[in-house]
Design a protein around this motif. Structure first.
Motif, PDB file in Angstrom:
ATOM      1  N   SER A   1     -49.751 -47.382 -19.121  1.00 46.05           N
ATOM      2  CA  SER A   1     -50.466 -46.394 -18.308  1.00 46.05           C
ATOM      3  C   SER A   1     -49.599 -45.153 -18.107  1.00 46.05           C
ATOM      4  O   SER A   1     -50.067 -44.027 -18.183  1.00 46.05           O
ATOM      5  CB  SER A   1     -50.815 -46.993 -16.949  1.00 46.05           C
ATOM      6  OG  SER A   1     -51.523 -48.184 -17.101  1.00 46.05           O
TER       7      SER A   1
ATOM      8  N   HIS B   1     -48.423 -41.432 -21.712  1.00 47.24           N
ATOM      9  CA  HIS B   1     -49.041 -42.771 -21.742  1.00 47.24           C
ATOM     10  C   HIS B   1     -49.059 -43.305 -23.164  1.00 47.24           C
ATOM     11  O   HIS B   1     -48.739 -42.561 -24.112  1.00 47.24           O
ATOM     12  CB  HIS B   1     -50.465 -42.705 -21.189  1.00 47.24           C
ATOM     13  CG  HIS B   1     -51.396 -41.951 -22.091  1.00 47.24           C
ATOM     14  ND1 HIS B   1     -52.042 -42.543 -23.154  1.00 47.24           N
ATOM     15  CD2 HIS B   1     -51.753 -40.646 -22.113  1.00 47.24           C
ATOM     16  CE1 HIS B   1     -52.779 -41.642 -23.778  1.00 47.24           C
ATOM     17  NE2 HIS B   1     -52.609 -40.460 -23.163  1.00 47.24           N
TER      18      HIS B   1
ATOM     19  N   LEU C   1     -53.833 -45.188 -23.367  1.00 47.39           N
ATOM     20  CA  LEU C   1     -54.773 -45.132 -22.254  1.00 47.39           C
ATOM     21  C   LEU C   1     -56.079 -44.505 -22.736  1.00 47.39           C
ATOM     22  O   LEU C   1     -57.172 -44.858 -22.270  1.00 47.39           O
ATOM     23  CB  LEU C   1     -54.190 -44.289 -21.110  1.00 47.39           C
ATOM     24  CG  LEU C   1     -54.984 -44.410 -19.820  1.00 47.39           C
ATOM     25  CD1 LEU C   1     -54.600 -45.691 -19.088  1.00 47.39           C
ATOM     26  CD2 LEU C   1     -54.752 -43.227 -18.898  1.00 47.39           C
TER      27      LEU C   1
END
Lengths: 463, 463
Positions: A379, A447, A450
């Motif tokens: 994330s 990230h 994601l």
């Protein structure tokens, strides 16, 4: 004259339907729910500017115009603390946001350009995205709805392994001294229930995940209420049913059984009735790497917990859930988080291991025709990849900053792509190092994949 | 043959009715609720042994046989933490129990010998006494049910004195910048609401009591939920109503008004509906001495808060409460707590001052025919009285141990028996010293007139 109008109305209704999507994020504690939801909101807020969302077609094609936070429809649900999470990431040094407790919500209004311009709304579309975050532990309580106090009592103790059993020893000695037929002593039951809750907390601290009842771990306003003060009674057998059920209401057995029923009806059911059955899409986050690190008993415990958790998404006609609540989740993602803690060439293995871990529940879901996608992601990416020449070979390594602030170049080793066997555990093949978040970026958070999760979960609503 | 049986049955039903009593204890924060309930349970547990309950006839006559804690009927209400409170009092050095948050409950089963032996139950009677403890602040929200967002907005600001207004300054500047017609910015409203809640907390810290909305001070599981994120809008007038109510739902005004309505319907009403209307008897505790100590603006604020609080007990036919919930409280006590902080000859003045403070609400209650008794008491007596010869005169003084552990002999001075005037405040006539609890006794806790309160609240049920 009426026919075209009717069709246009139908079109409008159809579009109207698409204008709201309720997306839920869950996972057991420490799976990375807060980081996921923070980054998701952050990416969409930066969409069209700095965010890198190449795997989401609407973003890649420049059709994603932006996202704004708007008032959420559920006034009694705490707001997801996005600002606090961003403040933690922007601190000096940055630190991971505090975990959320209970359910929280945040609504984004997303503007996008549809692939074909609409008839009614000019050339931009709007999607109200309601994001929910709730503890995966709550889903572990679903099986409680399909059982009763006596059966639960016998199963809990039969199912615990040696390490779990050791953590329960003190509680078990106290509970075993109780006579189910004796009159309940209020203070004594409260004390033994507290020992049971302590054993659950100790098990969670030790890395176990298959913990019931889930609310014992996060009691909130119900702390100290009798509904959270029951526990299994050792030494019962299903053959005792008739005798036990004839006991008077003041007896130990009847008191604990009444609390168990109250928990079923007033704690477990309301979550499914008031929240769960209104979710459209769901992502389940799993800290596979953390479990690998914690050893075989905990890894198996995670597998068991996930199998239980996934029952909430099995909408086979005969499932308990379908009969009780008619949920409507029509698309599911399962994601191994913290992929930035291994080198990129290990990511396919991480996804494969997640699928192996969930093999049985995934079979059930496919049989029940629930579309589900497995992936690995980070994330918020906390590491960079560097190629290191080591004994003449180019090997990828990770550079990051540990939680203690030490800058580290690391070869995290190989992730097994199948369920690890005794051999793997004997070799202690995997060492997991936790990293602090990256220094606060000016634009969107870094990230890994994601955007792939976003595409699966809401890409079709941005066409 | 049937006539006698019917009468006996009616008798049994009548006795059955008497066998349960729901007694509620409330008061604003720091009024002494936890100490009162702890001592009440402690006295009844020791009844017939060491407890000194001479003002309670059943105890004086030796008919009170004992009390046992049994399972409470409301499984979702936290249990009153009696054991923890007793542990605090038994610690070395003893300290006051932690204040309770929200509602809690404890059930005692009291055994007594009736004055005339019963026909059906041999020679002992049993009374299930359900004790409830809840924040008086919740009752301050009752008037919210009788108003709407616009009227509330104008009243809150008009009613605040200079010191209160100063604590609200930062919030007020931010709120005054909002345009009621502008589209609501979710994050901005949350930030200004947090400033409003901070101003309420600061006012409570500074000794103010008339604080609305009450749940902003103890949010519990609702922390961060939009329903606790509204505030009055400065600069509105009732004449603006038509214009304001025509604003779209996304506007600042409509958003705040919707949250206010949700608070009315889903926070204030459920307490009255699920708990309050089931109470049989009520005692309201008031820290009169603490307010005297805090000065004129806070003393007047307490008077205003108590007037609001007492509305919940005014069952005149036209009262909002009677229409909405048909409550059944049939007997009320109001008590000035911490009477052990003044010498005994001051106690009648303390009671008189309490009655003066509550003069208006007491008139309404008497008009509405609600039996109410005012008294002064010390739930747990922390001081001893000594006569000191001072300039040839015998003067009563208090000996106790301060919170810092200092042993002190003290002349606390005179309590005014009427509402203090400017003269009194100018003389600073009263200095309040807080004492730590007495060393742990072997038997019942020492108290002052707790037995008088018990007689009023439940004496008639022990005949």
């Amino acid at each position: 004259m009426r026919q075209p109008l009717t069709r246009e109305l139908a079109d409008l209704v159809e579009r109207g339907r698409d204008r709201q999507l309720r997306l839920a994020v869950t996972g057991l504690s420490r799976a990375g729910k807060t980081a996921f939801l923070t980054s998701l909101v952050n990416q969409l807020r930066h969409a069209g500017l700095e965010a890198r969302l190449d795997l989401l077609p609407a973003a890649r094609e420049g059709r994603l115009l932006g996202a704004r936070r708007v008032s959420q429809p559920d006034l009694a649900v705490p707001r997801f603390p996005y600002d606090q999470a961003m403040a933690a990431l922007a601190a000096e040094p940055p630190h991971w946001p505090a975990p959320t407790r209970g359910i929280s919500e945040l609504r984004l209004s997303i503007r996008y350009r549809p692939t074909r311009s609409g008839l009614w709304r000019g050339d931009t579309g709007q999607l109200a995205l309601d994001l929910f975050d709730y503890p995966g532990e709550w889903l572990l309580d679903l099986p409680l709805l399909g059982t009763d106090y006596l059966r639960w009592s016998t199963q809990v103790l039969a199912g615990a392994g040696a390490q779990r059993r050791a953590l329960m020893a003190e509680w078990e000695r106290a509970a075993a001294r109780l006579d189910p037929a004796a009159e309940a002593n209020e203070a004594e039951l409260a004390a033994i229930a507290e020992q049971y809750a302590m054993a659950l907390r100790a098990a969670r601290e030790a890395g176990f995940a298959d913990l019931q009842p889930g609310r014992f771990l996060l009691p909130g306003d119900l702390a100290g209420a009798p509904v959270l003060q029951f526990f299994p009674l050792p030494g019962l057998a299903d053959g005792d049913r008739e005798r036990l059920e004839a006991l008077p209401p003041e007896s130990v057995y009847a008191t604990l059984a009444a609390r168990f029923r109250h928990y079923q009806q007033h704690i477990v059911k309301p979550f499914y009735r008031d929240h769960f059955r209104r979710f459209d899409r769901q992502i389940v986050l799993v800290d596979v790497l953390g479990a690998l690190n914690a050893g075989p008993e905990r890894f198996e415990d995670l597998a068991r917990a996930l199998a239980t958790l996934m029952q909430s998404f099995d909408y086979g006609k005969r499932s308990l859930l379908s009969r009780l609540f008619a949920p409507r989740i029509d698309r599911l993602a399962i994601a191994a988080t913290k992929a930035d803690h291994v080198t990129p060439e290990q990511h396919p293995r991480l996804t494969a291991l997640l699928e192996a871990l969930l093999a049985e529940p995934l079979k059930d879901l496919r049989y029940a025709n629930v579309p589900v996608k497995a992936l690995s992601l980070a994330s918020i990416r906390a590491t960079d990849v560097h190629e290191v020449v080591h004994q003449g070979e180019r090997t990828p390594a990770l550079r990051g900053t540990t939680l203690d602030g030490e800058s580290l170049l690391l070869f995290p080793g190989e992730v097994p792509s199948r369920l690890p066997d005794a051999d793997f555990w004997a070799r202690q093949g995997f060492a997991f190092t936790a990293f602090r978040p990256p220094p606060s970026p000016h634009g969107a958070l870094p990230h890994i994949r994601l955007d792939a999760a976003l595409d699966w979960l809401l890409g079709d609503k941005l066409r």
